[in-house]
Design a protein around this motif. Structure first.
Motif, mmCIF file in Angstrom:
data_model
loop_
_atom_site.group_PDB
_atom_site.id
_atom_site.type_symbol
_atom_site.label_atom_id
_atom_site.label_comp_id
_atom_site.label_asym_id
_atom_site.label_seq_id
_atom_site.Cartn_x
_atom_site.Cartn_y
_atom_site.Cartn_z
ATOM 1 N N PRO A 106 0.854 -1.193 0.000
ATOM 2 C CA PRO A 106 0.000 0.000 0.000
ATOM 3 C C PRO A 106 0.887 1.239 0.000
ATOM 4 O O PRO A 106 1.970 1.238 0.599
ATOM 5 N N ILE A 107 0.438 2.277 -0.647
ATOM 6 C CA ILE A 107 1.323 3.414 -0.854
ATOM 7 C C ILE A 107 1.773 4.038 0.460
ATOM 8 O O ILE A 107 2.905 4.518 0.582
ATOM 9 N N TRP A 108 0.927 3.994 1.487
ATOM 10 C CA TRP A 108 1.339 4.583 2.767
ATOM 11 C C TRP A 108 2.440 3.746 3.427
ATOM 12 O O TRP A 108 3.304 4.301 4.104
ATOM 13 N N ASP A 109 2.420 2.433 3.219
ATOM 14 C CA ASP A 109 3.513 1.607 3.733
ATOM 15 C C ASP A 109 4.798 1.854 2.944
ATOM 16 O O ASP A 109 5.892 1.921 3.513
ATOM 17 N N TYR A 110 4.661 1.971 1.638
ATOM 18 C CA TYR A 110 5.834 2.224 0.795
ATOM 19 C C TYR A 110 6.512 3.537 1.172
ATOM 20 O O TYR A 110 7.742 3.648 1.161
ATOM 21 N N LEU A 314 -5.025 10.893 -7.843
ATOM 22 C CA LEU A 314 -5.557 10.410 -6.570
ATOM 23 C C LEU A 314 -4.835 9.113 -6.217
ATOM 24 O O LEU A 314 -5.312 8.026 -6.545
ATOM 25 N N PRO A 315 -3.682 9.179 -5.557
ATOM 26 C CA PRO A 315 -2.911 7.956 -5.313
ATOM 27 C C PRO A 315 -3.626 6.936 -4.453
ATOM 28 O O PRO A 315 -3.326 5.740 -4.535
ATOM 29 N N ALA A 316 -4.566 7.372 -3.623
ATOM 30 C CA ALA A 316 -5.333 6.435 -2.793
ATOM 31 C C ALA A 316 -6.825 6.726 -2.887
ATOM 32 O O ALA A 316 -7.575 6.534 -1.931
ATOM 33 N N GLY A 317 -7.257 7.197 -4.038
ATOM 34 C CA GLY A 317 -8.671 7.448 -4.242
ATOM 35 C C GLY A 317 -9.143 8.759 -3.643
ATOM 36 O O GLY A 317 -8.361 9.573 -3.138
#
Length: 434
Positions: A106-110, A314-317
């Motif tokens: 998930p982008i926040w983990d990355y 919108l990287p996470a919607g």
């Protein structure tokens, strides 16, 4: 005339012409004749590697490459398990793009590592200690220092780990494995040019597992095209010279279209009832975005450094941070095509320069889709007539556009973000649109 001189003269006359003494015969082993014909190598212990090496070596010599250089690059190659494991499925799994962090997490983990306190603090320390060098690079190449520091941090943790593989061996394994043979061989030819030109020594060629070299991780062809000797010592040393590594990266970014003083992106607020289908990859003028109700999330007016067009991403919607992206974002992607990589470069550079990170929260309450889920989503979208491309488990731009088109057609909020809810909706999606 003195007696000694006269006697010497008489003695000389009496002696007459001198016959030179014969030279002693040459002893020892004569120098061997230069090698010709195919280079003979000891076996690597891997039959396919040996066969490839014999063929490639012959082609390299036929192309006019120096025999000693060709031999030095190929004589000690050996199988690397990650590339040439005993089971083909193992190799394909380990090197699949969907397993890479920028695609799998998930982008926040990355983002947690590049935006973490340790990385940002190190970057700010480097900003201080290399200030004079960075100022010179900015003046020469027109690339902002925070962008260079961010890439340096992303690629090797500011030179802390540049890899442990020999570049020639890594690229030979890539070629033998087969799927990227042409790439591996092209990069090996570039290594030959690097050594021929004297830009680096054979022992310098340390790389990561895929052959990228130095503190800013240049593939050999990129090195040939863009590496520079910024410290003036006569070598383009991207391994040990911070100045050469950073200036080479700046040269690469500049030639890729970087515009100094312009943002890579700006986090924005959207008004109530905003049409998120406008986040479709289309660049629009800033006047259009302002008219649509977008504004900087930190307040004030848009400061774009003269950039007049941007796309909404919108990287996470719709429930996560939202960004207007400018030209420099795509320049970052010349280093790595993943949107998440470019976002990490942009955000970490901003934070190193003293700006904040994302203001809006990431939607961590939404369970991310697995690689298998995304393949299922792609297959189902394709079956309904929405072109998601080859099912590869990567939710890239094409997949998100296909999902967004499905959402618009079915009356969902059209943000293109793949969730468990959307997967279920697509799988129950009804008849094809064709």
């Amino acid at each position: 005339m003195g007696i000694a001189v006269v006697c010497g003269a008489l003695a000389s006359c009496a002696a007459g012409p001198q016959t030179p003494s014969p030279k002693p015969p040459v002893t020892g082993t004569p120098s061997p004749a230069p090698e010709t014909g195919p280079i003979v190598y000891k076996s690597s212990g891997h039959a396919a590697m040996d066969a490839w090496r014999d063929d490639f070596s012959a082609r390299a010599l036929a192309a006019g490459n120096d025999r000693a250089i060709v031999k030095s690059l190929l004589e000690n190659i050996s199988p690397i398990t990650m590339w040439l494991g005993s089971q083909e499925v193992e190799v394909q799994t380990q090197t699949a793009p969907s397993d890479q962090a920028e695609f799998a997490k998930p982008i926040w983990d990355y983002l947690s590592t590049p935006l973490g306190n340790t990385r940002i603090t190190q970057g700010q320390q480097k900003l201080a200690t290399t200030s004079a060098t960075l100022a010179g690079i900015e003046a020469e190449y027109g690339v902002d220092r925070q962008a260079l520091l961010a890439i340096w941090g992303m690629e090797t943790n500011f030179g802390g780990f540049i890899g442990r593989d020999d570049a020639a061996n890594a690229l030979a394994n890539m070629a033998v494995e087969g799927r990227r043979r042409s790439l591996g061989e092209s990069e090996l030819f570039a290594l030959m040019k690097i050594l021929k030109d004297g830009d680096a020594r054979r022992g310098d060629l340390i790389a990561g597992w895929a052959g990228a070299m130095g503190q800013t991780q240049f593939m050999p062809t990129t090195y040939v095209a863009h590496a520079v000797d910024f410290d003036g010592d006569g070598r383009k040393d991207v391994w040990k010279s911070e100045a050469d590594a950073l200036a080479s990266a700046a040269n690469y970014l500049a030639r890729s279209g970087y515009v100094m003083g312009q943002p890579w992106g700006i986090e924005v607020l959207t008004p109530q009832g905003f049409d998120f289908s406008l986040a479709d990859g289309t660049e629009r003028r800033m006047a259009a975005w302002t008219a649509a109700g977008l504004s900087p999330i930190r307040g004030g007016a848009f400061e774009t450094g003269g950039a007049d067009v941007a796309e909404l991403w919108l990287p996470a919607g719709a429930s996560g941070p939202k960004y207007l992206l400018f030209k420099n974002f795509n320049v970052y992607k010349t280093y790595n095509r993943a949107d998440s990589y470019a976002l990490a470069v942009g955000l970490s550079g901003d934070m190193i320069a003293g700006k904040g990170g994302p203001v809006a929260s990431w939607p961590t309450h939404l369970p991310p889709l697995t690689v298998a889920d995304i393949r299922d989503l792609q297959t189902s979208l394709n079956a309904l007539g929405y072109d998601a491309g080859t099912p590869d488990g990567i939710a890239g731009r094409r997949t998100k556009t296909a999902l967004q088109n499905f959402q618009k057609a079915r009356g969902f909020l059209a943000d293109g973000y793949p969730t468990q809810e959307m997967l279920a909706a697509v799988k129950a999606g009804g008849p094809s649109i064709n």
